[in-house]
Design a protein around this motif. Structure first.
Motif, PDB file in Angstrom:
ATOM      1  N   ASP A  59       0.835  -1.210   0.000  1.00 29.48           N
ATOM      2  CA  ASP A  59       0.000   0.000   0.000  1.00 29.48           C
ATOM      3  C   ASP A  59       0.864   1.253   0.000  1.00 29.48           C
ATOM      4  OD1 ASP A  59      -2.312  -1.465  -0.038  1.00 29.48           O
ATOM      5  OD2 ASP A  59      -2.731  -1.260   2.111  1.00 29.48           O
ATOM      6  N   PHE A  60       1.955   1.239   0.760  1.00 28.30           N
ATOM      7  CA  PHE A  60       2.881   2.378   0.779  1.00 28.30           C
ATOM      8  C   PHE A  60       3.450   2.619  -0.608  1.00 28.30           C
ATOM      9  CE2 PHE A  60       7.080   4.228   0.990  1.00 28.30           C
ATOM     10  CZ  PHE A  60       6.968   5.238   1.926  1.00 28.30           C
ATOM     11  N   ILE A  61       3.905   1.555  -1.267  1.00 24.18           N
ATOM     12  CA  ILE A  61       4.492   1.688  -2.599  1.00 24.18           C
ATOM     13  C   ILE A  61       3.468   2.244  -3.585  1.00 24.18           C
ATOM     14  CG2 ILE A  61       5.437   0.382  -4.547  1.00 24.18           C
ATOM     15  CD1 ILE A  61       6.676  -1.527  -2.432  1.00 24.18           C
ATOM     16  N   ASN A  62       2.246   1.737  -3.512  1.00 24.15           N
ATOM     17  CA  ASN A  62       1.209   2.183  -4.446  1.00 24.15           C
ATOM     18  C   ASN A  62       0.783   3.621  -4.194  1.00 24.15           C
ATOM     19  OD1 ASN A  62       1.105  -0.250  -5.827  1.00 24.15           O
ATOM     20  ND2 ASN A  62      -0.507  -1.091  -4.533  1.00 24.15           N
ATOM     21  N   ASN A  63       0.760   4.041  -2.931  1.00 26.48           N
ATOM     22  CA  ASN A  63       0.248   5.370  -2.596  1.00 26.48           C
ATOM     23  C   ASN A  63       1.321   6.454  -2.652  1.00 26.48           C
ATOM     24  OD1 ASN A  63      -2.359   4.395  -2.116  1.00 26.48           O
ATOM     25  ND2 ASN A  63      -1.868   3.870   0.005  1.00 26.48           N
ATOM     26  N   TYR A  76      11.742   2.458  -9.845  1.00 25.61           N
ATOM     27  CA  TYR A  76      10.817   3.139  -8.948  1.00 25.61           C
ATOM     28  C   TYR A  76      10.545   2.302  -7.697  1.00 25.61           C
ATOM     29  CZ  TYR A  76       9.731   6.757 -12.409  1.00 25.61           C
ATOM     30  OH  TYR A  76       9.813   7.828 -13.277  1.00 25.61           O
ATOM     31  N   LEU A  77      10.516   0.972  -7.847  1.00 24.43           N
ATOM     32  CA  LEU A  77      10.304   0.094  -6.701  1.00 24.43           C
ATOM     33  C   LEU A  77      11.437   0.247  -5.693  1.00 24.43           C
ATOM     34  CD1 LEU A  77       8.583  -2.317  -5.524  1.00 24.43           C
ATOM     35  CD2 LEU A  77      10.252  -3.814  -6.645  1.00 24.43           C
ATOM     36  N   LYS A  78      12.673   0.320  -6.176  1.00 23.40           N
ATOM     37  CA  LYS A  78      13.816   0.451  -5.284  1.00 23.40           C
ATOM     38  C   LYS A  78      13.819   1.808  -4.577  1.00 23.40           C
ATOM     39  CE  LYS A  78      15.706  -3.506  -5.563  1.00 23.40           C
ATOM     40  NZ  LYS A  78      16.068  -4.311  -4.377  1.00 23.40           N
ATOM     41  N   ILE A  79      13.397   2.851  -5.276  1.00 21.79           N
ATOM     42  CA  ILE A  79      13.303   4.166  -4.640  1.00 21.79           C
ATOM     43  C   ILE A  79      12.230   4.133  -3.553  1.00 21.79           C
ATOM     44  CG2 ILE A  79      12.656   6.580  -5.024  1.00 21.79           C
ATOM     45  CD1 ILE A  79      13.964   6.310  -7.822  1.00 21.79           C
ATOM     46  N   ALA A  80      11.110   3.473  -3.828  1.00 20.01           N
ATOM     47  CA  ALA A  80      10.056   3.331  -2.822  1.00 20.01           C
ATOM     48  C   ALA A  80      10.549   2.528  -1.626  1.00 20.01           C
ATOM     49  CB  ALA A  80       8.825   2.674  -3.443  1.00 20.01           C
ATOM     50  N   ASN A  95      12.486   4.822   0.602  1.00 21.37           N
ATOM     51  CA  ASN A  95      11.601   5.749   1.302  1.00 21.37           C
ATOM     52  C   ASN A  95      10.836   5.050   2.427  1.00 21.37           C
ATOM     53  OD1 ASN A  95      12.405   7.812  -0.412  1.00 21.37           O
ATOM     54  ND2 ASN A  95      10.708   7.517  -1.824  1.00 21.37           N
ATOM     55  N   TYR A  96      10.432   3.802   2.192  1.00 16.81           N
ATOM     56  CA  TYR A  96       9.707   3.054   3.218  1.00 16.81           C
ATOM     57  C   TYR A  96      10.595   2.809   4.434  1.00 16.81           C
ATOM     58  CZ  TYR A  96       7.031  -0.670   5.480  1.00 16.81           C
ATOM     59  OH  TYR A  96       6.342  -1.429   6.391  1.00 16.81           O
ATOM     60  N   ILE A  97      11.816   2.339   4.197  1.00 18.95           N
ATOM     61  CA  ILE A  97      12.736   2.054   5.307  1.00 18.95           C
ATOM     62  C   ILE A  97      13.018   3.327   6.100  1.00 18.95           C
ATOM     63  CG2 ILE A  97      15.096   1.358   5.878  1.00 18.95           C
ATOM     64  CD1 ILE A  97      14.954  -0.581   3.505  1.00 18.95           C
ATOM     65  N   GLU A  98      13.224   4.431   5.389  1.00 20.15           N
ATOM     66  CA  GLU A  98      13.497   5.683   6.084  1.00 20.15           C
ATOM     67  C   GLU A  98      12.300   6.136   6.918  1.00 20.15           C
ATOM     68  OE1 GLU A  98      14.940  10.296   5.179  1.00 20.15           O
ATOM     69  OE2 GLU A  98      14.883   8.809   3.561  1.00 20.15           O
ATOM     70  N   GLU A  99      11.098   6.004   6.369  1.00 21.88           N
ATOM     71  CA  GLU A  99       9.905   6.430   7.111  1.00 21.88           C
ATOM     72  C   GLU A  99       9.685   5.582   8.357  1.00 21.88           C
ATOM     73  OE1 GLU A  99       5.231   6.184   6.181  1.00 21.88           O
ATOM     74  OE2 GLU A  99       6.235   7.836   5.130  1.00 21.88           O
TER      75      GLU A  99
END
Length: 239
Positions: A103-107, A171-175, A178-182
Motif C-alpha cells: 500500500d505504501f508503494i502504491n500510494n 521506482y520500486l527500489k526508490i520506494a 523511502n519506506y525504510i526511512e519512514e
C-alpha cells in the motif's frame, strides 16, 4: 570474534537498499524472488517481522513433514493442530505487514503493484485438507504469495517492454528506500552493483537524483559508466 550470533540479531543493524542487475528480473521471474524482496525490506524495518517469518518458515517445514507422515504412515491429523495455530498467528502478521508495504508503494511511489495474497486461516486449512495430505504440502499461506507490476491495468511481465520493466523496478527500489526511512528514521545506504551498465541515460538520471541525499556505494566493471558522477564528491577505489 568466534562468538556465534543469530541472523535475527544482526539483520537490520545496517539498513541498505541494493539495486543490482538481477533485480530487473523481479518483474518476470519466479514469485519467490518477489517474496524475498518483501521479506528483505520488512526485515530491515520490523524486528517482529523477522521473528515471524523465521517462525513461519520453520512451521511450514515441520507441518509438511507431518502431512507426509499422515499420508504414508496414517498418523492422526491431530498432530497438525499446534502447527496450524503457529502458522495462522505468524502468517496473518506477515500478510498484514506485506499489505502495508505494498500500500505504501502504491500510494507514495511511482509504480503500481497488485498483491496476490494467500491468506491462512482455520477455514482455508480445512478447505484444502485432503489436497494437502495428498501432496504432503501446505497449500495456503504467505509462502504462496505473489505480486505483479501493473501499468494501465496490464501486467508488465506479459505486456511491458524491457525499458518499462526496468523503470518500474527502479521506482520500486526508490520506494523501498523511502519506506525504510519512514519506518526507522534512518536513511538506508544505497548499493548500486554495476547497475549503470544496464540503464540508459534517462534511467541513470533518475538514479543520479538520489545520490545527493544518501550514502552510496557503487561498483562497476567499466569506469566509463561512472562518467556522470565524476563531478560529485566521491572516493574512487580501483581494484
Amino acid at each position: 570474534n568466534g562468538i556465534p550470533k543469530r541472523l535475527i540479531d544482526f539483520a537490520g543493524n545496517i539498513k541498505v537498499t541494493l539495486f543490482a542487475p538481477q533485480d530487473l528480473e523481479l518483474v518476470t521471474d519466479s514469485p519467490s524472488l518477489r517474496r524475498k524482496f518483501l521479506d528483505t525490506v520488512l526485515s530491515q524495518s520490523d524486528r517482529e517481522y523477522r521473528r515471524a517469518i523465521g517462525s513461519y518458515e520453520k512451521g511450514v517445514r515441520q507441518r509438511n513433514k507431518l502431512l507426509w507422515r499422515i499420508r504414508e504412515e496414517g498418523l492422526s491429523r491431530s498432530h497438525l493442530l499446534f502447527w496450524n495455530q503457529l502458522l495462522i498467528k505468524n502468517g496473518n502478521y506477515i500478510t498484514d505487514k506485506r499489505t502495508e508495504l505494498i500500500d505504501f508503494i502504491n500510494n507514495k511511489g511511482k509504480c503500481h503493484l497488485e498483491y496476490d495474497s494467500s491468506t491462512i486461516s482455520e477455514g482455508r486449512l480445512e478447505q484444502y485438507k485432503n489436497e494437502e495430505v495428498a501432496s504432503a504440502t501446505t497449500l495456503v499461506g504467505p509462502h504462496r504469495d505473489d505480486f505483479v507490476f501493473l501499468q494501465n491495468d496490464r501486467n508488465l511481465a506479459s505486456f511491458g517492454s524491457r525499458g518499462q520493466q526496468r523503470m518500474e523496478v527502479l521506482y520500486l527500489k526508490i520506494a523501498e528506500m523511502n519506506y525504510i526511512e519512514e519506518k526507522t528514521n534512518v536513511k538506508p545506504i544505497l548499493l548500486l552493483d554495476d547497475i549503470f551498465s544496464e540503464l540508459d541515460h534517462s534511467h541513470r538520471e533518475i538514479v543520479m537524483q538520489t545520490l545527493n541525499s544518501h550514502q552510496v556505494i557503487i561498483t562497476s566493471a567499466d569506469e566509463h559508466n561512472l562518467v556522470d558522477i565524476k563531478d560529485k564528491d566521491i572516493n574512487l577505489i580501483n581494484l
